[in-house]
Write a protein that holds these residues in place. Structure first.
Motif, short mmCIF file in Angstrom:
data_model
loop_
_atom_site.label_atom_id
_atom_site.label_comp_id
_atom_site.label_asym_id
_atom_site.label_seq_id
_atom_site.Cartn_x
_atom_site.Cartn_y
_atom_site.Cartn_z
N LEU A 12 -7.48 -3.77 7.57
CA LEU A 12 -7.01 -2.93 6.47
C LEU A 12 -7.80 -3.18 5.18
O LEU A 12 -7.41 -2.71 4.12
CB LEU A 12 -5.52 -3.20 6.22
N CYS A 13 -8.89 -3.91 5.30
CA CYS A 13 -9.76 -4.21 4.14
C CYS A 13 -10.93 -3.23 4.12
O CYS A 13 -11.68 -3.13 5.10
CB CYS A 13 -10.27 -5.64 4.25
N GLY A 14 -11.07 -2.51 3.00
CA GLY A 14 -12.15 -1.53 2.90
C GLY A 14 -13.53 -2.14 3.00
O GLY A 14 -14.45 -1.54 3.58
N TRP A 15 -13.71 -3.35 2.46
CA TRP A 15 -15.03 -3.98 2.53
C TRP A 15 -15.34 -4.50 3.93
O TRP A 15 -16.50 -4.59 4.32
CB TRP A 15 -15.14 -5.08 1.49
N TYR A 54 -1.81 0.16 -6.97
CA TYR A 54 -2.69 -0.36 -5.93
C TYR A 54 -3.36 0.79 -5.17
O TYR A 54 -4.50 0.66 -4.74
CB TYR A 54 -1.91 -1.26 -4.97
N ARG A 55 -2.67 1.89 -5.03
CA ARG A 55 -3.28 3.06 -4.39
C ARG A 55 -4.49 3.52 -5.19
O ARG A 55 -5.53 3.87 -4.64
CB ARG A 55 -2.26 4.22 -4.29
N GLU A 56 -4.33 3.56 -6.51
CA GLU A 56 -5.44 3.96 -7.37
C GLU A 56 -6.61 3.00 -7.22
O GLU A 56 -7.77 3.42 -7.17
CB GLU A 56 -4.96 4.01 -8.83
N HIS A 57 -6.31 1.72 -7.16
CA HIS A 57 -7.35 0.71 -6.96
C HIS A 57 -8.09 0.96 -5.64
O HIS A 57 -9.33 0.89 -5.59
CB HIS A 57 -6.73 -0.68 -6.96
N MET A 58 -7.34 1.24 -4.58
CA MET A 58 -7.96 1.46 -3.27
C MET A 58 -8.83 2.71 -3.26
O MET A 58 -9.92 2.71 -2.69
CB MET A 58 -6.89 1.52 -2.17
N LEU A 59 -8.35 3.78 -3.88
CA LEU A 59 -9.15 5.01 -3.92
C LEU A 59 -10.47 4.79 -4.66
O LEU A 59 -11.52 5.28 -4.23
CB LEU A 59 -8.34 6.13 -4.59
N ASN A 60 -10.42 4.05 -5.76
CA ASN A 60 -11.66 3.75 -6.50
C ASN A 60 -12.60 2.88 -5.67
O ASN A 60 -13.81 3.09 -5.64
CB ASN A 60 -11.32 3.05 -7.81
N VAL A 78 -6.89 9.98 2.92
CA VAL A 78 -6.75 10.13 1.48
C VAL A 78 -5.41 10.76 1.13
O VAL A 78 -4.71 10.31 0.21
CB VAL A 78 -7.91 10.97 0.91
N ASN A 79 -5.03 11.79 1.88
CA ASN A 79 -3.74 12.44 1.63
C ASN A 79 -2.58 11.48 1.83
O ASN A 79 -1.60 11.49 1.06
CB ASN A 79 -3.58 13.66 2.53
N LYS A 80 -2.67 10.67 2.87
CA LYS A 80 -1.60 9.70 3.14
C LYS A 80 -1.51 8.69 2.01
O LYS A 80 -0.41 8.33 1.55
CB LYS A 80 -1.88 9.00 4.47
N LEU A 81 -2.64 8.22 1.56
CA LEU A 81 -2.67 7.22 0.48
C LEU A 81 -2.09 7.80 -0.81
O LEU A 81 -1.41 7.10 -1.57
CB LEU A 81 -4.10 6.75 0.27
N MET A 82 -2.33 9.07 -1.06
CA MET A 82 -1.89 9.70 -2.30
C MET A 82 -0.44 10.17 -2.24
O MET A 82 0.26 10.16 -3.27
CB MET A 82 -2.81 10.88 -2.65
#
Length: 216
Positions: A12-15, A54-60, A78-82
């Protein structure tokens, strides 16, 4: 000569997702000469509701990762996250799914990690759901029964595996996910993962030079 590349990961880590091209390319380049070992670096050791901040942080962060590495992010994700205001993440199920596959083979573990990341970041699936993970295992020709049996065994020792992971990181002075640690004949060296994101080929050649140095 004993050679290992330790990967401290979280599906679940983007990096960690950003490292996908390097991991696949390195396995192809070294053709089994570099043993990849998976260690769970649990970002969400317990189910955690995802706040709007945290959602905003992940999107950035996702936008940076996509620009840097080219890994895809799907509209469903993206839709799910938002829009999913009850969204919760839990690292343990997808991490154990990878470790369960690793019992069969490194390649199967890498395939499972890739499938989980695609399911999460492109398809917007709930990869914290055990039944979703079992379906992924079946897609990869790992029987659901065998997968669930292995999962049940490993879930009992996840705390021990996480502790081992932390000790490994402490031995080279690093922390967080992802981390890369090269071990040659029991000597460990931390590898800066940023090179794996930005220049996978250079990271592979760096490892290759380390192997040649120890062979000479």
């Amino acid at each position: 000569m004993s050679i290992k590349l330790h990967l401290i990961f979280d599906p679940l880590c983007g990096w960690c997702y950003a490292m996908q091209p390097f991991l696949r390319a390195s396995q192809t380049y070294f053709e089994g000469r570099l043993k990849l070992e998976f260690h769970p670096g649990l970002l969400f050791p317990e189910p955690m509701p995802i706040s709007s901040e945290y959602r905003e942080h992940m999107l950035n962060s996702d936008a940076r990762i996509a620009a840097l590495t080219g890994v895809p992010y799907g509209e469903a994700y993206v839709n799910k996250l938002m829009r999913d205001h009850e969204l919760s993440y839990h690292s343990v199920p997808p991490a154990i799914a990878v470790l369960s596959c690793d019992r069969q083979s490194v390649n199967l573990a890498l395939l499972m990690l890739e499938r989980i990341q695609y399911g999460h970041y492109v398809e917007g699936q709930d990869v914290c759901d055990l039944q979703v993970l079992a379906a992924f295992a079946e897609e990869l020709d790992f029987s659901k029964t065998a997968f669930l049996d292995s999962y049940a065994e490993l879930v009992q020792c996840i705390a021990e595996k996480n502790s081992t992971c932390q000790e490994l990181q402490h031995s080279v002075g690093c922390s967080g996910s992802p981390s890369l640690i090269l071990e040659i004949n029991a000597k460990r060296r931390y590898l800066n993962p940023s090179l794996a994101y930005q220049a996978p080929r250079q990271m592979i050649l760096l490892i290759a030079r380390q192997l040649l140095h120890h062979q000479s």
